[in-house]
Design a protein around this motif. Structure first.
Motif, PDB file in Angstrom:
ATOM      1  N   PRO A  23      48.315  38.376  64.512  1.00 45.88           N
ATOM      2  CA  PRO A  23      49.308  38.612  65.558  1.00 45.88           C
ATOM      3  C   PRO A  23      48.653  39.019  66.870  1.00 45.88           C
ATOM      4  CG  PRO A  23      49.935  39.725  63.525  1.00 45.88           C
ATOM      5  CD  PRO A  23      48.531  39.231  63.339  1.00 45.88           C
ATOM      6  N   ASN A  24      49.163  38.449  67.957  1.00 41.78           N
ATOM      7  CA  ASN A  24      48.613  38.753  69.269  1.00 41.78           C
ATOM      8  C   ASN A  24      49.755  39.096  70.231  1.00 41.78           C
ATOM      9  OD1 ASN A  24      46.827  38.966  71.403  1.00 41.78           O
ATOM     10  ND2 ASN A  24      46.841  36.774  71.844  1.00 41.78           N
ATOM     11  N   PRO A  25      50.513  40.188  69.928  1.00 40.80           N
ATOM     12  CA  PRO A  25      51.711  40.501  70.722  1.00 40.80           C
ATOM     13  C   PRO A  25      51.422  40.847  72.172  1.00 40.80           C
ATOM     14  CG  PRO A  25      51.200  42.287  69.202  1.00 40.80           C
ATOM     15  CD  PRO A  25      50.325  41.138  68.828  1.00 40.80           C
ATOM     16  N   SER A  26      50.218  41.324  72.469  1.00 45.92           N
ATOM     17  CA  SER A  26      49.905  41.706  73.847  1.00 45.92           C
ATOM     18  C   SER A  26      49.936  40.517  74.801  1.00 45.92           C
ATOM     19  CB  SER A  26      48.540  42.396  73.918  1.00 45.92           C
ATOM     20  OG  SER A  26      47.520  41.511  73.495  1.00 45.92           O
ATOM     21  N   SER A  27      49.789  39.293  74.246  1.00 46.87           N
ATOM     22  CA  SER A  27      49.800  38.098  75.096  1.00 46.87           C
ATOM     23  C   SER A  27      51.212  37.606  75.391  1.00 46.87           C
ATOM     24  CB  SER A  27      49.005  36.964  74.431  1.00 46.87           C
ATOM     25  OG  SER A  27      49.679  36.516  73.256  1.00 46.87           O
ATOM     26  N   VAL A  28      52.212  38.072  74.617  1.00 48.11           N
ATOM     27  CA  VAL A  28      53.571  37.536  74.729  1.00 48.11           C
ATOM     28  C   VAL A  28      54.189  37.756  76.116  1.00 48.11           C
ATOM     29  CG1 VAL A  28      55.932  37.686  73.824  1.00 48.11           C
ATOM     30  CG2 VAL A  28      53.992  37.587  72.255  1.00 48.11           C
ATOM     31  N   PRO A  29      54.115  38.969  76.705  1.00 48.88           N
ATOM     32  CA  PRO A  29      54.690  39.138  78.049  1.00 48.88           C
ATOM     33  C   PRO A  29      54.076  38.193  79.086  1.00 48.88           C
ATOM     34  CG  PRO A  29      54.279  41.267  77.058  1.00 48.88           C
ATOM     35  CD  PRO A  29      53.641  40.251  76.153  1.00 48.88           C
ATOM     36  N   ARG A  30      52.785  37.969  78.983  1.00 45.67           N
ATOM     37  CA  ARG A  30      52.114  37.049  79.915  1.00 45.67           C
ATOM     38  C   ARG A  30      52.622  35.621  79.711  1.00 45.67           C
ATOM     39  NH1 ARG A  30      47.670  34.081  78.726  1.00 45.67           N
ATOM     40  NH2 ARG A  30      47.142  35.405  76.941  1.00 45.67           N
ATOM     41  N   LYS A  78      65.854  42.941  63.702  1.00 44.07           N
ATOM     42  CA  LYS A  78      66.445  43.543  64.894  1.00 44.07           C
ATOM     43  C   LYS A  78      65.365  44.099  65.830  1.00 44.07           C
ATOM     44  CE  LYS A  78      70.106  46.748  66.283  1.00 44.07           C
ATOM     45  NZ  LYS A  78      70.972  45.743  66.886  1.00 44.07           N
ATOM     46  N   GLN A  79      64.301  44.701  65.251  1.00 47.90           N
ATOM     47  CA  GLN A  79      63.227  45.265  66.091  1.00 47.90           C
ATOM     48  C   GLN A  79      62.602  44.205  66.987  1.00 47.90           C
ATOM     49  OE1 GLN A  79      63.714  45.811  62.719  1.00 47.90           O
ATOM     50  NE2 GLN A  79      62.225  47.341  62.022  1.00 47.90           N
ATOM     51  N   LYS A  80      62.371  43.027  66.423  1.00 49.42           N
ATOM     52  CA  LYS A  80      61.757  41.946  67.209  1.00 49.42           C
ATOM     53  C   LYS A  80      62.724  41.405  68.253  1.00 49.42           C
ATOM     54  CE  LYS A  80      58.356  40.029  64.000  1.00 49.42           C
ATOM     55  NZ  LYS A  80      57.898  38.750  63.416  1.00 49.42           N
ATOM     56  N   ASN A  81      63.982  41.242  67.868  1.00 51.01           N
ATOM     57  CA  ASN A  81      64.965  40.740  68.826  1.00 51.01           C
ATOM     58  C   ASN A  81      65.190  41.731  69.970  1.00 51.01           C
ATOM     59  OD1 ASN A  81      65.579  38.151  67.824  1.00 51.01           O
ATOM     60  ND2 ASN A  81      66.936  39.006  66.270  1.00 51.01           N
ATOM     61  N   GLU A  82      65.127  43.020  69.656  1.00 52.87           N
ATOM     62  CA  GLU A  82      65.257  44.035  70.716  1.00 52.87           C
ATOM     63  C   GLU A  82      64.068  43.980  71.671  1.00 52.87           C
ATOM     64  OE1 GLU A  82      65.844  47.643  68.532  1.00 52.87           O
ATOM     65  OE2 GLU A  82      68.040  47.462  68.604  1.00 52.87           O
ATOM     66  N   LEU A  83      62.880  43.704  71.133  1.00 56.33           N
ATOM     67  CA  LEU A  83      61.702  43.535  71.993  1.00 56.33           C
ATOM     68  C   LEU A  83      61.880  42.324  72.918  1.00 56.33           C
ATOM     69  CD1 LEU A  83      58.765  44.196  69.488  1.00 56.33           C
ATOM     70  CD2 LEU A  83      59.363  45.602  71.463  1.00 56.33           C
ATOM     71  N   LEU A 143      55.086  44.355  59.722  1.00 60.34           N
ATOM     72  CA  LEU A 143      54.545  43.552  60.821  1.00 60.34           C
ATOM     73  C   LEU A 143      55.212  43.920  62.142  1.00 60.34           C
ATOM     74  CD1 LEU A 143      52.776  41.283  61.917  1.00 60.34           C
ATOM     75  CD2 LEU A 143      54.523  39.645  61.184  1.00 60.34           C
ATOM     76  N   ALA A 144      56.540  44.123  62.118  1.00 63.19           N
ATOM     77  CA  ALA A 144      57.262  44.492  63.338  1.00 63.19           C
ATOM     78  C   ALA A 144      56.765  45.823  63.886  1.00 63.19           C
ATOM     79  CB  ALA A 144      58.767  44.557  63.055  1.00 63.19           C
ATOM     80  N   ARG A 145      56.515  46.780  62.995  1.00 63.90           N
ATOM     81  CA  ARG A 145      55.990  48.079  63.438  1.00 63.90           C
ATOM     82  C   ARG A 145      54.612  47.947  64.061  1.00 63.90           C
ATOM     83  NH1 ARG A 145      58.959  50.203  58.976  1.00 63.90           N
ATOM     84  NH2 ARG A 145      57.246  49.787  57.541  1.00 63.90           N
ATOM     85  N   GLU A 146      53.789  47.076  63.473  1.00 67.77           N
ATOM     86  CA  GLU A 146      52.448  46.859  64.018  1.00 67.77           C
ATOM     87  C   GLU A 146      52.525  46.217  65.400  1.00 67.77           C
ATOM     88  OE1 GLU A 146      48.386  46.608  64.594  1.00 67.77           O
ATOM     89  OE2 GLU A 146      49.573  47.876  63.236  1.00 67.77           O
ATOM     90  N   ILE A 147      53.467  45.291  65.571  1.00 67.08           N
ATOM     91  CA  ILE A 147      53.659  44.650  66.880  1.00 67.08           C
ATOM     92  C   ILE A 147      54.100  45.692  67.913  1.00 67.08           C
ATOM     93  CG2 ILE A 147      55.185  43.063  68.147  1.00 67.08           C
ATOM     94  CD1 ILE A 147      55.045  41.230  65.662  1.00 67.08           C
ATOM     95  N   ILE A 164      52.036  46.907  71.290  1.00 67.78           N
ATOM     96  CA  ILE A 164      52.655  46.821  72.621  1.00 67.78           C
ATOM     97  C   ILE A 164      52.594  48.185  73.320  1.00 67.78           C
ATOM     98  CG2 ILE A 164      54.872  46.537  73.815  1.00 67.78           C
ATOM     99  CD1 ILE A 164      55.463  44.269  71.813  1.00 67.78           C
ATOM    100  N   GLU A 165      52.842  49.250  72.569  1.00 70.45           N
ATOM    101  CA  GLU A 165      52.777  50.604  73.139  1.00 70.45           C
ATOM    102  C   GLU A 165      51.370  50.929  73.620  1.00 70.45           C
ATOM    103  OE1 GLU A 165      54.990  52.958  73.992  1.00 70.45           O
ATOM    104  OE2 GLU A 165      56.420  51.349  73.578  1.00 70.45           O
ATOM    105  N   ILE A 166      50.368  50.538  72.827  1.00 69.76           N
ATOM    106  CA  ILE A 166      48.962  50.762  73.219  1.00 69.76           C
ATOM    107  C   ILE A 166      48.649  50.021  74.505  1.00 69.76           C
ATOM    108  CG2 ILE A 166      46.555  50.267  72.577  1.00 69.76           C
ATOM    109  CD1 ILE A 166      47.394  50.799  69.649  1.00 69.76           C
TER     110      ILE A 166
END
Length: 334
Positions: free
Chosen positions: A156-163, A179-184, A320-324, A328-330
């Motif tokens: 998983p590479n969530p840090s790239s998603v906003p870009r 729901k956690q992912k959809n809220e993100l 996985l959602a918690r790790e994402i 993102i918080e980091i």
């Protein structure tokens, strides 16, 4: 055209609220639906493009689209100019240098030539930016599907998603995501000023369970309003109950609807649990013994209805959602 939610929280509405809005002339669509033309959909009559098209018409969908994986075969079957039909496709683009992981992108209102040119960019060039440039140059509506979804066994590479999301006009709120992912995704759309659609991403014929509302006398206008934030969504998230219902639907399709369809013999999804059911259903012993076949089907229903397979999947998905969220918080703190 003036009506539209002031903030993203107001975009999420109930079916009852949606009914009132539709009385004012707003249009409805589920923009992520798979048919038998997708490799991971069972080859049964209920999921054939013609059957799903008729179902969507009866439901009163204002725009009907099928977004099969890397194929436009549904439109070769249905024809390209049917009432309310909007040509669509889901294309996976893996750009290891710029994106770092595969993205799934829904594209609409394309023709054959545009489809093949897009497939060439995706499969030969592996160039996401060039792919997006092509879409914009040809003025094709497109969506970033399930932004916080990552292929199984991939890192998983969530840090790239906003870009990456900055490249898209619209992001997807997917019924088959937690729901956690959809809220993100909602928070990301709000932060970037992007449009939001709610889709089923159905592979079992459950189209229209969730949907998007916007004004528009044609699809281009409808999509433009979504991109501008002048839209509402009727959403749903992945839950234990939804997973149990989904698994029971697969069992019904495999054991009841597929028995007279020889194509089931060649069908595999790559999803271990589903492929195990397919192998069981097509065993020679079950083929010659309807009673044994029904017993196997009921046993699978019993296992599904315990909720254990659903709970196991949800536990894995929640981790996985918690790790994402953690990553993102980091990233924010840095």
């Amino acid at each position: 055209m003036g009506r539209g939610p002031r903030n993203y929280e107001e975009k999420l509405i109930t079916p009852e609220q949606a009914a009132e809005i539709m009385e004012e002339g707003w249009k409805r669509a589920d923009l992520h639906v798979h048919t038998t033309c997708s490799f991971d959909v069972l080859p049964v009559r209920d999921l054939h493009p013609e059957s799903l098209y008729e179902k969507a018409l009866k439901m009163g969908m204002d725009y009907i689209t099928f977004t099969d994986h890397e194929t436009i075969e549904a439109y070769e079957i249905l024809g390209w100019n049917r009432e309310k039909l909007v040509p669509g496709v889901e294309i996976s683009v893996y750009d290891p240098e710029f994106a770092g992981h595969a993205l799934h992108i829904n594209i609409f209102e394309l023709n054959r030539e545009e489809f093949f040119e897009l497939m060439e960019i995706a499969e030969i060039e592996h160039d996401l930016r060039n792919f997006i440039k092509y879409l914009k140059r040809h003025k094709l509506p497109f969506i970033y599907n399930h932004p916080f979804w990552f292929e199984f066994h991939s890192e998983p590479n969530p840090s790239s998603v906003p870009r990456l999301a900055k490249l898209f006009p619209v992001l997807e709120y997917n019924m088959h995501e937690l729901k956690q992912k959809n809220e993100l995704t909602i928070a990301l759309a709000e932060n970037l000023g992007k449009g939001i659609v709610a889709t089923t991403d159905t592979h079992t014929g459950s189209l229209g369970k969730v949907y998007t509302l916007a004004e528009g006398d044609n699809f281009k206008e409808f999509f433009r309003n979504i991109a501008m934030g002048k839209s509402y969504i009727v959403p749903e998230d992945l839950t234990r109950e939804l997973l149990i219902d989904e698994m029971n639907t697969w069992i019904d399709l495999i054991f009841e609807k597929s028995q007279k369809n020889s194509d089931i013999k060649n069908y595999l999804t790559g999803i271990k649990s589903l492929d195990t059911m397919v192998r069981i259903s097509r065993s020679e012993l079950l083929s010659y013994s309807p009673k044994l076949n029904r017993t196997a089907m009921y046993l699978l229903y019993m296992i599904s209805n315990t909720g254990l397979p659903a709970s196991f999947y949800l536990h894995s998905a929640e981790n996985l959602a918690r790790e994402i969220e953690r990553q993102i918080e980091i990233e924010k703190q840095e």
